[in-house]
Design a protein around this motif. Structure first.
Motif, short mmCIF file in Angstrom:
data_model
loop_
_atom_site.label_atom_id
_atom_site.label_comp_id
_atom_site.label_asym_id
_atom_site.label_seq_id
_atom_site.Cartn_x
_atom_site.Cartn_y
_atom_site.Cartn_z
N ASN A 247 0.79 -1.13 0.06
CA ASN A 247 0.10 0.04 0.04
C ASN A 247 0.99 1.22 0.07
OD1 ASN A 247 -1.84 2.11 0.54
ND2 ASN A 247 -3.05 0.81 1.90
N THR A 249 1.25 5.59 -0.85
CA THR A 249 1.13 7.00 -1.00
C THR A 249 2.17 7.92 -1.26
OG1 THR A 249 -1.01 6.81 0.05
CG2 THR A 249 -0.21 9.00 -0.42
N PRO A 281 -3.67 6.78 -2.32
CA PRO A 281 -3.05 5.70 -2.02
C PRO A 281 -3.24 4.72 -3.56
CG PRO A 281 -5.29 5.99 -0.87
CD PRO A 281 -4.88 7.25 -1.45
#
Length: 641
Positions: A247, A249, A281
């Motif tokens: 994940n 960002t 994200p």
């Protein structure tokens, strides 16, 4: 793969080459009092090796650029009398003293070793390497305690509040057209003076036993680096879980959705690459990753590209959660109950106070813990330089990270001799919450961090209402990947993931018995011994903080054992009692107090100067292994120290 620091050798070589550009303006004032290390109440084996070019390592391991310039070294310093001094920066002037950056102004290594350092001026000069022409020039501060106002060539370029966190200033528009630029920094640090209620941790203007000498000023590294003029990466959020899901960002200076490419490497071998959009994200997957754990701290290199900007980072694949094992709520690492056992780690040094004398010294403490078999460290109401967390990632030490507490248990006395406890007012509580968010956002990508602690023992915790509930939800929203110990020790109203007991004379971990300071075990949460032990053993003056006021408080230690043999015997008794509670009850982990002595405290595994280890290593290794074995018998993962 266990990614050691040495495996960054090619990158570090490039970084060292950039760093080797000398900052010839550091020592530029013959009339300043020359820098020299002051006589400290105690030194360490590393004190004499600090020199005048401290902390040469690139300071930010999860967002590295190959071009940079280290500004650490000898600067100029002088005291300022009031806050109003910030209105008249001493541009072009010679300041009274030379000072070592980074360091605490109260420390011997600073060359100042001052007291009540409320207002301060720093000064240095620098040039910008010609290859950086046409790019933005970013000035970075690892941490400045507490408020910093930054001037470039006489013009205010930035401001930051909060003594534990990184901040950067884009100084491009303030740079001189010739080679020389003047950097001035005005620092205000109230610590616990007057009615000030700010995050201070263990710092106090009046040190006494468990509260220590404060740290003011620029206490972490300062550096410059270039970034592309059109857009650049400002922050990188990385979480990689046990299923291989990454994940990401990528935050950008412009804040607009821009194409970014993220590539993951196992060593030099590319294992995944994905293109997404910045400032939002996105997810991708790595097949069959080697998981990170204390037994196998596997790390993966990561490269991120946004336009002309490229940064290096890393991550570890692991999942931290909680769940029931045989009917008891447990902390889980990669789906398995892992008994977390570590020390209360204050992060204080007799020569540098908050600033370790070197990376080598800082990592020495962590290696001592790892070699004894600890799999965790509780970073106690202090935030360390980013390289500390990098070392924990590499060594395989879980980190329980405390938010630095506000002013603890202080009272004011009015004219009628009535005492009132000093607590945060609404603006101060709001500021505490803001800085808590900064802590989470700046450190949530380090794989080793397993748990956030919001309040320690009610210090700064408002009891007329329960702010920990709202703060717990805020932390969860910022970082849903970790556990939260909302109130370590007391005052516990039921928030967070832990039912955390503090009791020094003996542990009370997940048990049906407790003492008045703590709360009864709550079976809906993780039973945890947030602090215990604290056994003291006095030593000769050669290894003590040589301050009479501190020495006078030694007998306030929870228990004094007159010999090292007695200290180890008593340690064995308490560790055996904790083991019994693991086997009988719902104990899921514990924190032994503490890694080292600090000033008037003599209850460390080591003395404050790190020259004497009290531990009988064979005994301690066996006792720690017994805890892991007891947890394994209750459904926990098998662990070997």
């Amino acid at each position: 793969m266990h990614l050691s620091y040495s495996l960054f050798a090619p990158l570090l070589g490039a970084l060292a080459a950039a760093r080797s550009i000398p900052n010839t303006y550091h020592q530029n004032a013959a009339r300043s009092m020359p820098y020299a290390v002051k006589q400290s109440p105690l030194d360490t084996p590393w004190t004499e090796n600090v020199g005048t070019t401290p902390w040469p390592e690139y300071p930010r391991p999860q967002l590295q650029r190959t071009q940079w310039k280290n500004l650490n070294g000898v600067w100029q310093y002088q005291n300022a009398s009031t806050q109003d001094a910030v209105r008249q920066p001493p541009t072009g002037q010679t300041l009274a003293n030379e000072v070592l950056v980074p360091s605490c102004l109260e420390s011997a290594l600073s060359g100042i070793q001052g007291k009540d350092m409320f207002y301060s001026w720093y000064s240095t000069k620098f040039d910008v390497p010609s290859p950086w022409n046409g790019q933005r020039v970013l000035l970075h501060f690892g941490a400045v305690d507490y408020e910093a106002t930054v001037f470039i060539n006489g013009k205010q370029a930035g401001f930051n509040r909060g003594g534990y966190f990184h901040f950067e200033v884009d100084v491009t528009d303030y740079l001189s057209s010739n080679a020389t630029n003047e950097l001035l920094v005005f620092v205000h640090d109230p610590t616990d003076s007057g009615d000030s209620v700010i995050p201070v941790g263990k710092q106090t203007l009046n040190p006494s036993h468990i509260f220590y000498t404060p740290c003011s000023g620029i206490w972490q590294s300062v550096w410059l680096e270039p970034a592309p003029s059109n857009n650049w990466i400002t922050q990188l959020d990385l979480d990689a879980n046990m299923d291989g899901q990454v994940n990401v960002t990528v935050h950008s200076a412009k804040g607009n959705a821009t194409s970014v490419e993220v590539t993951v490497y196992d060593g030099d071998h590319e294992v995944a690459s994905h293109t997404g959009q910045s400032d939002q994200p996105f997810l991708f997957k790595v097949s069959e990753p080697k998981l990170w754990s204390p037994d196998s701290p596997n790390l993966y290199n990561v490269t991120v590209r946004l336009g002309n900007d490229q940064v290096q980072s890393y991550t570890g694949f692991r999942t931290i959660s909680k769940g029931k094992v045989d009917g008891i709520v447990r902390p889980l690492l990669n789906g398995k109950f892992v008994f977390m056992f570590g020390t209360l780690d204050q992060g204080y040094w007799p020569d540098g106070l908050y600033t370790p004398p070197s990376r080598e010294a800082m990592v020495y403490d962590l290696k001592i813990l790892k070699d004894l078999g600890f799999n965790m460290v509780r970073k106690h109401i202090k935030v360390e330089p980013a390289l500390f967390y990098r070392a924990c990632d590499e060594l395989g030490l879980l980190v329980i990270q405390d938010m630095p507490s506000m002013r603890p248990l202080q009272e004011r006395t009015d004219s009628n001799c009535k005492k009132t406890r000093i607590l945060a007012n609404n603006p101060q509580q709001t500021e505490f919450g803001r800085q808590l968010e900064v802590l989470i956002n700046q450190f949530k990508s380090y794989p080793s961090i397993s748990t956030w602690v919001i309040y320690n023992e009610g210090w700064g915790q408002i009891t007329s209402y329960y702010p920990e509930f709202e703060l717990t939800e805020r932390v969860k929203s910022l970082d849903p990947t970790r556990l939260i110990d909302s109130t370590s020790g007391w005052i516990d109203h039921g928030a967070g993931d832990f039912s955390d007991n503090h009791h020094y004379a003996n542990p009370q971990c997940g048990t049906p018995f407790y003492s008045t300071d703590s709360s009864p075990y709550d079976p809906s949460r993780i039973g945890f011994q947030g602090e215990f032990g604290g056994l003291g053993n006095n030593v000769t003056i050669e290894n003590l903080w040589h301050d009479q006021a501190a020495i006078n408080k030694i007998n306030q230690t929870y228990e004094i054992d007159t010999t090292v043999e007695a200290w180890n015997y008593r340690s064995h008794v308490l560790l055996s009692e904790l083991e019994d509670q693991v086997r009988r009850y719902a104990c899921s982990g514990g924190v032994w107090t503490q890694t080292t002595d600090v000033e008037g405290e003599v209850n460390g595994l080591m003395t404050y100067d790190r020259r004497i280890k009290r531990v009988n290593e064979e005994q301690w290794k066996a006792d720690i292994q017994a805890l892991y074995d007891a947890a394994a018998a209750r459904g926990g993962a098998s662990q070997k120290n």
